[in-house]
Every structure is written in structure tokens, then in C-alpha cells.
Design a protein around this motif. Structure first.
Motif, PDB file in Angstrom:
ATOM      1  N   SER A  13       0.901  -1.107  -0.026  1.00 46.70           N
ATOM      2  CA  SER A  13      -0.302  -0.028  -0.155  1.00 46.70           C
ATOM      3  C   SER A  13       0.827   1.346   0.194  1.00 46.70           C
ATOM      4  CB  SER A  13      -0.799   0.050   1.330  1.00 46.70           C
ATOM      5  OG  SER A  13      -1.574   1.226   1.270  1.00 46.70           O
ATOM      6  N   VAL A  14       1.841   1.155   0.759  1.00 39.96           N
ATOM      7  CA  VAL A  14       3.024   2.502   0.903  1.00 39.96           C
ATOM      8  C   VAL A  14       3.516   2.704  -0.602  1.00 39.96           C
ATOM      9  CG1 VAL A  14       5.121   3.044   1.850  1.00 39.96           C
ATOM     10  CG2 VAL A  14       3.420   2.146   3.395  1.00 39.96           C
ATOM     11  N   PHE A  15       3.880   1.642  -1.007  1.00 43.97           N
ATOM     12  CA  PHE A  15       4.511   1.761  -2.373  1.00 43.97           C
ATOM     13  C   PHE A  15       3.864   1.963  -3.709  1.00 43.97           C
ATOM     14  CE2 PHE A  15       8.170  -0.350  -0.022  1.00 43.97           C
ATOM     15  CZ  PHE A  15       9.046   0.285  -0.269  1.00 43.97           C
ATOM     16  N   SER A  16       2.414   1.651  -3.449  1.00 43.36           N
ATOM     17  CA  SER A  16       1.343   1.835  -4.427  1.00 43.36           C
ATOM     18  C   SER A  16       1.159   3.267  -4.540  1.00 43.36           C
ATOM     19  CB  SER A  16       0.013   0.944  -4.109  1.00 43.36           C
ATOM     20  OG  SER A  16       0.289  -0.241  -4.149  1.00 43.36           O
ATOM     21  N   TYR A  17       0.869   3.745  -3.538  1.00 49.65           N
ATOM     22  CA  TYR A  17       0.916   5.418  -3.603  1.00 49.65           C
ATOM     23  C   TYR A  17       2.010   6.169  -3.144  1.00 49.65           C
ATOM     24  CZ  TYR A  17      -4.024   3.529  -3.228  1.00 49.65           C
ATOM     25  OH  TYR A  17      -5.100   2.850  -3.341  1.00 49.65           O
ATOM     26  N   ARG A  18       2.909   6.146  -3.907  1.00 48.58           N
ATOM     27  CA  ARG A  18       4.419   6.738  -3.651  1.00 48.58           C
ATOM     28  C   ARG A  18       4.324   8.162  -3.507  1.00 48.58           C
ATOM     29  NH1 ARG A  18       7.992   3.652  -8.250  1.00 48.58           N
ATOM     30  NH2 ARG A  18       7.784   1.380  -7.227  1.00 48.58           N
ATOM     31  N   ILE A 294      -3.634  11.925   5.356  1.00 45.76           N
ATOM     32  CA  ILE A 294      -3.597  10.780   4.467  1.00 45.76           C
ATOM     33  C   ILE A 294      -4.055   9.473   4.708  1.00 45.76           C
ATOM     34  CG2 ILE A 294      -1.509   9.381   3.554  1.00 45.76           C
ATOM     35  CD1 ILE A 294      -1.829  12.498   2.440  1.00 45.76           C
ATOM     36  N   MET A 295      -4.142   9.011   6.066  1.00 44.93           N
ATOM     37  CA  MET A 295      -4.670   7.826   6.458  1.00 44.93           C
ATOM     38  C   MET A 295      -6.196   7.758   6.149  1.00 44.93           C
ATOM     39  SD  MET A 295      -2.204   5.897   6.867  1.00 44.93           S
ATOM     40  CE  MET A 295      -3.319   4.420   7.332  1.00 44.93           C
ATOM     41  N   GLU A 301     -10.439   5.776   0.201  1.00 51.98           N
ATOM     42  CA  GLU A 301     -10.276   4.949  -1.173  1.00 51.98           C
ATOM     43  C   GLU A 301     -10.063   3.891  -1.295  1.00 51.98           C
ATOM     44  OE1 GLU A 301      -6.636   6.850  -2.130  1.00 51.98           O
ATOM     45  OE2 GLU A 301      -7.483   8.884  -3.090  1.00 51.98           O
ATOM     46  N   ARG A 302      -9.833   2.879  -0.077  1.00 54.82           N
ATOM     47  CA  ARG A 302      -9.697   1.605   0.007  1.00 54.82           C
ATOM     48  C   ARG A 302     -10.926   0.854   0.721  1.00 54.82           C
ATOM     49  NH1 ARG A 302      -4.155   1.394   2.500  1.00 54.82           N
ATOM     50  NH2 ARG A 302      -4.294  -0.773   2.334  1.00 54.82           N
ATOM     51  N   LEU A 324      -3.048   0.794  11.179  1.00 53.19           N
ATOM     52  CA  LEU A 324      -2.329   1.209  12.053  1.00 53.19           C
ATOM     53  C   LEU A 324      -0.609   0.948  11.618  1.00 53.19           C
ATOM     54  CD1 LEU A 324      -3.506   0.420  15.666  1.00 53.19           C
ATOM     55  CD2 LEU A 324      -3.174   2.756  14.651  1.00 53.19           C
ATOM     56  N   GLY A 325      -0.542  -0.260  11.169  1.00 50.89           N
ATOM     57  CA  GLY A 325       0.899  -0.702  10.696  1.00 50.89           C
ATOM     58  C   GLY A 325       1.308   0.180   9.386  1.00 50.89           C
ATOM     59  N   GLU A 326       0.605   0.709   8.673  1.00 48.15           N
ATOM     60  CA  GLU A 326       0.952   1.616   7.492  1.00 48.15           C
ATOM     61  C   GLU A 326       1.300   2.862   8.255  1.00 48.15           C
ATOM     62  OE1 GLU A 326      -2.142  -0.014   4.211  1.00 48.15           O
ATOM     63  OE2 GLU A 326      -1.722   2.169   4.262  1.00 48.15           O
TER      64      GLU A 326
END
Length: 399
Positions: A13-18, A294-295, A301-302, A324-326
Motif C-alpha cells: 500500500s505504501v509503495f502503491s501510493y508513492r 492521508i490515512m 479510497e480503499r 495502524l501498521g501503515e
């Protein structure tokens, strides 16, 4: 859902929304970098001031005329204050554990060595000044232990004064005029630099009795006592107070130990460092708001993704852990990035401006890293809870 799956989903998820992830981590990074850099400057100033303050030594007691406490009596009490005398300084020297005593008178006058002259600070002191103030001589000798009633007209020049009025010349043995009185130069001090803004090199040292007469004063401005490190400071202070009360018949003086001054100074400087850290933390707060925003957007969005995960059997706790991990991951990455920027900026600043004291405050560095993780946790709780509470059917309908 396994822990490895949660970690993989968070990373993907982090890398998908760089772009979004970079902006979020940048907000945290700037906050952490601000805290690290500002506390490094604050800690550097803290250590610099304490270092400057202790250049005279660390076992010194200062005594000044007048009582610095508020009393309910009339102001005539201050008019009856007896002068602090050279004889007082000599009497205090007889107290056990007192190693040396220095009477101090300070003023300003012109030092002349034709054709040159310079206005400078005149310090009327005693023979033990070098020992008490931790000073060094570069040429000749310091003031001898003359009888205070018949002190000879000797002067020891500060490093800058000697260079200014005796350029390229050994001044020892030469004559100078100070306030139109002739003095013989018997020594030159080694360079000491500035101490809390006072230039020790731009001063000359003459006997305290001569300085009292020169500035038409009855009282010393201060008496500095050097005491044995093993002495009990409370007992010693009480003994000093007892001796002066016997001589003055009242408590018309103030005793200040260097320990007290360092404690007060340290407290002020700690407060300053903390205040600087708080100022830096404001940018961290902005970063936290960024993570929260952002979260929240990410959850909205998800929503369908959350519904699919719930439909496939993911529990609410696992959805909560996922978001939470993100949030914590983004905050930690930002924290580490900010740590690097802050440390690099501090090193660059100390290299570009060597006069500016910079010292990394590691306690604040560790606290800032923990704070970044905490910010991620707090900023991620609300969006994560919202995601965990989504109804899977309703979430899938948003597709």
C-alpha cells in the motif's frame, strides 16, 4: 491473515501510493529534523555557557557586599552596610578548608605607554588570583603577596593590552601610566579569551589596595574564595557567614557558591533546550496532522478493499492492525529520514559556523524517534478504527 501478509499488504500500500507516502514521510521528517537541529543548538549553547562559566574553576565561593534578600525594614538598613574590606578577605583565609582568597575591585581607566594608550578594564586583585581564577602567565610573574597597606605599584598586563601598547616588544620591566599613576610591568597574562562576554585579555591587574584608591572606593566589589574540594560546602558557608557577622556585627553580605550558580544556570539552560525542543515539535504536530489526513483519505479510497478482506475472513483486529501498521511505518520512515537530515544539518552547521556551539542531544534524538512512532500510532488510530468497523457488504457496494 498471517503477520507476514499484513506486513506485505502494508508495504504494498505504501509503495502503491508513492507520492502520497513521500509527502507524508516528508512532513514527519521535517519535524524530526527540526527537533534534532534545534536541540543540538540548544545543547551546544548549554555546554558552551557552562564551560565558559567554569573556566574560573569549580570550587569558588563569591561574597558580595549587601544582603540580596528582601526585608521589611526601612531602606536605611542598606545605608548601614559595612564595606567589604581587604582585611575581611584576609580573615576569611584563616577558615579551615579555604585555600586562597582574592579581593576584587573593578573599574576602567587609561593605560599609557607613550606614545600609545588604551582604555581598558582595571582589575584590583590579590596575589592568589592566578590560583583562584585558573589563569596562566606568559611572561614575567603575577602580583607578589605584598602587605595590603603598602602594596607596590606593580601591574600585570592582559594579553591584548600588552600586544596593543607594547607591539613586538617584551613589556616586562617597562613603566606604564594608569590613571596618571606610574606602575611597573612585572608580567603578561597568557591569552584567556572571553568569558561570558568579558574579555579577560583586555584587562590589567593591579593590587586591590591600589585599585580602591584609584577608584575612590571603600568597599571591595567581591571576595572570591577557593576551597578544598573535600570540604562540606554547607559547613563552610556557615563558617564564612559566622566570621563576617563577627566582623560586621550584622549580615550585610551575600554568599554565593558556584554550585548554586551552576544549578540555577543549568536549570535555565535546560528550560531553554526544552523550549527549543517544543518549538521543533510544532512541526511534528503538523506532520501528525498530515499522517491523519492521508490515512483518512486512504481508508476512504480503499473501502472496497477493506470489504473484500472482511468478506475473505479478515477480522476487525487485523484490519485495524493493517492500517495502524501503515501509519506507523510511514511515521518511522519519516523519523529515520528526519534523523539523518537533522544530524547532517547539525554537522554542516558546525562546519560552516564553527563559532556556533552545536552538540547533538542524543536523549532528544531518541525521544524524537519514539515520538515519530507514537505520532504514527495516534494519527492512525481513528482511520484504522473506522476501517475496521466497516460493514463488509456496505464496503463492497462502494466498488
Amino acid at each position: 491473515m498471517k503477520l507476514s501478509d499484513l506486513l506485505r499488504l502494508s508495504l504494498s500500500s505504501v509503495f502503491s501510493y508513492r507520492t502520497r507516502s513521500i509527502l507524508t514521510t516528508l512532513g514527519i521528517a521535517i519535524g524530526i529534523a527540526s527537533v534534532v537541529l534545534l536541540t543540538a543548538i540548544g545543547e551546544g549553547i548549554h555546554r558552551f555557557v557552562l564551560s565558559e562559566f567554569t573556566q574560573f574553576g569549580t570550587h569558588i565561593i563569591g561574597i558580595t557586599p549587601g544582603k540580596s534578600e528582601t526585608h521589611g525594614g526601612s531602606t536605611s538598613t542598606f545605608a548601614n552596610t559595612r564595606p567589604l574590606t581587604i582585611e575581611d578577605a584576609e580573615a576569611l583565609l584563616r577558615i579551615p578548608h579555604i585555600i586562597a582568597s582574592v579581593p576584587v575591585v573593578q573599574g576602567a581607566a587609561k593605560v599609557e605607554a607613550a606614545p600609545l594608550a588604551r582604555d581598558t578594564t582595571i582589575l584590583g586583585v590579590g596575589a592568589a588570583t592566578r590560583e583562584v581564577w585558573s589563569l596562566e602567565i606568559s611572561l614575567g610573574q603575577f602580583l607578589p603577596p605584598d602587605d595590603s597597606r603598602s602594596a607596590r605599584s606593580f601591574v600585570v598586563l592582559g594579553h591584548k593590552v600588552a600586544n596593543e601598547i607594547f607591539p613586538n616588544q617584551n613589556p616586562v620591566g617597562e613603566r606604564v601610566k594608569i590613571a596618571n599613576e606610574r606602575y611597573r610591568v612585572i608580567g603578561v597574562m597568557a591569552s584567556k579569551g572571553q568569558i561570558l562576554g568579558f574579555d579577560m585579555d583586555d584587562a590589567v591587574y593591579i593590587p586591590a589596595a591600589k585599585a580602591l584608591a584609584m577608584f575612590n572606593r571603600e568597599s571591595l566589589m567581591e571576595i572570591d574564595l577557593l576551597y578544598h574540594p573535600a570540604a562540606d560546602i554547607d559547613e563552610l558557608t556557615a563558617e564564612i557567614s559566622k566570621t563576617l557577622k563577627q566582623r560586621h556585627r550584622r549580615e550585610d553580605f551575600t554568599i554565593i557558591t558556584q554550585q548554586e550558580m551552576l544549578e540555577v544556570l543549568g536549570s535555565i539552560l535546560n528550560t531553554l533546550t526544552f523550549a527549543v525542543a517544543v518549538i521543533g515539535s510544532i512541526s511534528l504536530l503538523v506532520g501528525a496532522i498530515g499522517v491523519l489526513t492521508i490515512m483518512t483519505i486512504a481508508v476512504n479510497e480503499r473501502t472496497s478493499e477493506v470489504g473484500l478482506l472482511r468478506a475473505l475472513g479478515a477480522r476487525r483486529r487485523q484490519i485495524l492492525t493493517l492500517f495502524l501498521g501503515e501509519a506507523i511505518l510511514l511515521a518511522l520512515v519519516g523519523g529515520i529520514l528526519g534523523l539523518g537530515i537533522g544530524l547532517g544539518s547539525a554537522l554542516l552547521l558546525s562546519w560552516l559556523l564553527p563559532a556556533l556551539p552545536v552538540n547533538i542531544a542524543w536523549s532528544y534524538v531518541i525521544a524524537s524517534i519514539l515520538l515519530s512512532a507514537f505520532i504514527g500510532l495516534i494519527a492512525g488510530v481513528l482511520p484504522a478504527r473506522h476501517a475496521a468497523r466497516l460493514d463488509p457488504v456496505e464496503a463492497l457496494r462502494t466498488e
